[in-house]
Design a protein around this motif. Sequence first.
Motif, mmCIF file in Angstrom:
data_model
loop_
_atom_site.group_PDB
_atom_site.id
_atom_site.type_symbol
_atom_site.label_atom_id
_atom_site.label_comp_id
_atom_site.label_asym_id
_atom_site.label_seq_id
_atom_site.Cartn_x
_atom_site.Cartn_y
_atom_site.Cartn_z
ATOM 1 N N GLN A 1 -3.055 1.114 9.637
ATOM 2 C CA GLN A 1 -3.374 0.940 8.220
ATOM 3 C C GLN A 1 -4.624 0.082 8.005
ATOM 4 O OE1 GLN A 1 -1.543 2.602 5.931
ATOM 5 N NE2 GLN A 1 -0.446 3.411 7.727
ATOM 6 N N ARG B 1 -2.190 -1.846 1.868
ATOM 7 C CA ARG B 1 -0.986 -1.409 2.575
ATOM 8 C C ARG B 1 -0.758 -2.281 3.792
ATOM 9 N NH1 ARG B 1 -2.727 4.155 1.612
ATOM 10 N NH2 ARG B 1 -3.160 4.463 3.834
ATOM 11 N N MET C 1 2.997 4.137 -1.518
ATOM 12 C CA MET C 1 2.505 4.969 -0.421
ATOM 13 C C MET C 1 3.273 4.683 0.863
ATOM 14 S SD MET C 1 0.645 7.397 0.591
ATOM 15 C CE MET C 1 -0.405 7.640 -0.841
ATOM 16 N N LEU C 2 3.611 3.404 1.115
ATOM 17 C CA LEU C 2 4.395 3.066 2.311
ATOM 18 C C LEU C 2 5.780 3.700 2.239
ATOM 19 C CD1 LEU C 2 3.453 -0.704 2.742
ATOM 20 C CD2 LEU C 2 2.756 1.193 4.223
ATOM 21 N N LYS D 1 6.445 6.510 0.608
ATOM 22 C CA LYS D 1 6.219 7.943 0.810
ATOM 23 C C LYS D 1 6.019 8.279 2.275
ATOM 24 C CE LYS D 1 3.415 11.700 -1.123
ATOM 25 N NZ LYS D 1 2.305 12.042 -2.052
ATOM 26 N N MET D 2 5.386 7.341 3.005
ATOM 27 C CA MET D 2 5.130 7.561 4.435
ATOM 28 C C MET D 2 6.364 7.263 5.297
ATOM 29 S SD MET D 2 1.365 5.767 4.443
ATOM 30 C CE MET D 2 1.008 5.988 6.198
ATOM 31 N N PHE E 1 7.685 4.203 5.767
ATOM 32 C CA PHE E 1 7.598 2.894 6.421
ATOM 33 C C PHE E 1 8.405 1.812 5.676
ATOM 34 C CE2 PHE E 1 3.126 4.163 8.046
ATOM 35 C CZ PHE E 1 3.704 4.957 9.033
#
Length: 747
Positions: free
Chosen positions: A136, A142, A175-176, A178-179, A181
């Motif tokens: 990242q 992030r 976003m984390l 969605k990924m 994580f």
Amino acid sequence: MAFCQVIVDITHEDVDRVFTYRVPKGMELRPGMRVHVPFGRQKRIEGVVVDLVEQCDLPPERVKDVTDTLEDYPAILPALLELAKEIKATSFCTLAQALRLMIPAQMRGERISQRTREYAVLTVDPSVRVQVLAGQSRAPKRAAVLKLLMESEGGERSCEEIHRAIGDYRPALNMLVKMGFARIEKREMLRSPYGAMERLAAQDPQLTAQQKEVLDTLLPAVESGRGDFLLYGVTGSGKTEVFIRAVRHAAQLGKTAIVLVPEIALTPQMVMWFRSRFGEDAAVLHSRLSPGERYDEWRRIRRGDVRVVIGARSAIFAPLENVGLIIIDEEHEQSYIADNTPRYDARELARMRCKREGAALLLASATPSMRSFALAGRGDLTLLEMPRRVKNRPLPAVHVIDMRQELAQGNRSVFSGALLDGLKRCLDAGKQAILFVNRRGYSTFVSCRSCGYTVTCSQCDVSMTYHSTENVLRCHYCGQETRVPTVCPECESKYIKYFGTGTQRVEEEVKRFFPGVPVLRMDNDTTRQKDAHEHLIAQFRRGEARVLVGTQMIAKGLDFPNVTMVGIIAADAMLKLPDYRSAERTFQLLTQVAGRAGRADTPGEVFLQTYDPEHFAIQTASRQDYRAFYEAEMFRRKRALYPPYTLIARLLYEADREQDAQSCAESAMRQMEAFFERRAYLKKYVVSLRVMPCPVKRIKGKSRWQVALKIVDKSVCQEAVGKMSEIATAPLENCACVCQVNPGSMM
């Protein structure tokens, strides 16, 4: 097909009955659950399920479905459902009104909800966290969020903390998530009523011989689940430690306990003692909690997270299961009686609850009520005694000061010479003092010396009290305020003057005689804000003030080890009230406030100022001789035919117009006279039956009349009380009526 019977949340007598609804398929209901149901033209109204039935006699088209449930558990436990039915029967209210007592008010109408907080939780395996973080590097926000979570214990942080640490974090966190994580969790956050509450030493003190003796009798009753006790222990005898040990024993048996105190002012101290020994197993319920705090404490109790609940009168409705012990401290206090509809006596409800749920009841006081001591005398209560203070510390020396002599010697001050000397000795020794005056404000009334006019409230038939801080006159019944007149409104004389003494004036006089000595005042004016009681008590306990001036809220239960002197400014003020219990209340108050002195190793002194030093209540209180007072007062009541030898009941009528209240009261009087004419067997027990205006003729704009009955206290005479209750429930135009039995006040 299943059906349920529901009490809808409408307090009108016309709907004070159960309504039958169909339970939809798949919905699980139990008695005590709150539901939404269609009612009349309303598509949805709240109600409480009181029973489940298999059959319904109504035509199917007339039976509607339950809409939904408000909780997935019974908000009102079966024992409390039965208690509500008892309240309805004895307080002459609707069942809906009684059921409202069982839950926090803000739960009705869904005006309160759980408070939640969002947490970000790392979902990356520890073995690959370094690689993920390195990946990242082109997304610094992030990376910052990831790094913060990795460095946190458990790999989680509240979103508030993340925001404080790195600013606008949300797009990066989303976003984390969605990924894969991280994930976002919503967690409940309980609102705590305890704040920075002081914790006392958690270790157990060594029990005294008299504490052990009391517990040897009490604990087996907790185990067996039956027994009603009266603990008569002098001030400073260690009753609270008995409470703590008894509650702990109940908890060890898997049972719960309720501890009631009469004043909100006493609640912080009692909670502090119990939380020091029980931690999170203790909860608190009282009216000064915020709606959110009360809701969260109620839910903690209902979930079974606590073993003991401490609170004022309303805590008797705490949703505890498996109750093994109910303790009522300072059981003589009138504050256990609720004056508003539905009217109830928390002591009587405690007895009912103990009997129904298999629990022991412990009433406790240094000055038991006449009724309780009489019940102990005839065996209805088991008397437990603690006649000595802890470590055999002496009771304070009490000096009775005749203020008539002070006046004759030219002393027109609030303080007698002896009290001033005692206060000086106390302060010079580095100790603390309490000054008690049973009236807040600066002066009790404002009057004209020329014509005798007294400034009274326009809404209430009482004089207004002068408050010097705000320079206003305030009614202590309705709160109305007005400016202080400079000339008499009646005769225009300039000779308008303040009379009497209140807490503000005493505070000012202390500062005048002892400049530089820090003083705290504790009354209804200084404790209006939330947690004000707790803060003032903590300040005084820490020694930030040397003198505490206050009203009844400082007179009982509070334990300040450094207080060695108590001054009682006007000991006989309550003796002048038009109430047959005035002597009892005076004795109780004086004995309780005197008991605040000398509770540690330094002996205490009490200076009791009075214009009636020969009165038996003053004399026995100065000796702290409860039994001598009890014998004298019982002799007086027997001779004058007052309770417990008789029963007093009254119908209280209130209306906007005096003629309406008077007319309704006179009509009720005629009904009662006719009732007794038809029942000669009851008429012979009647001591008096009168219709008259109340001593305080007007409160909050309402005119007040009453029908007062005094009748010999025999079981057959309950029939007369039943008739008065029947009259009270009859519909009236332009007038309200309540039936009171042995009311807490005849005003």
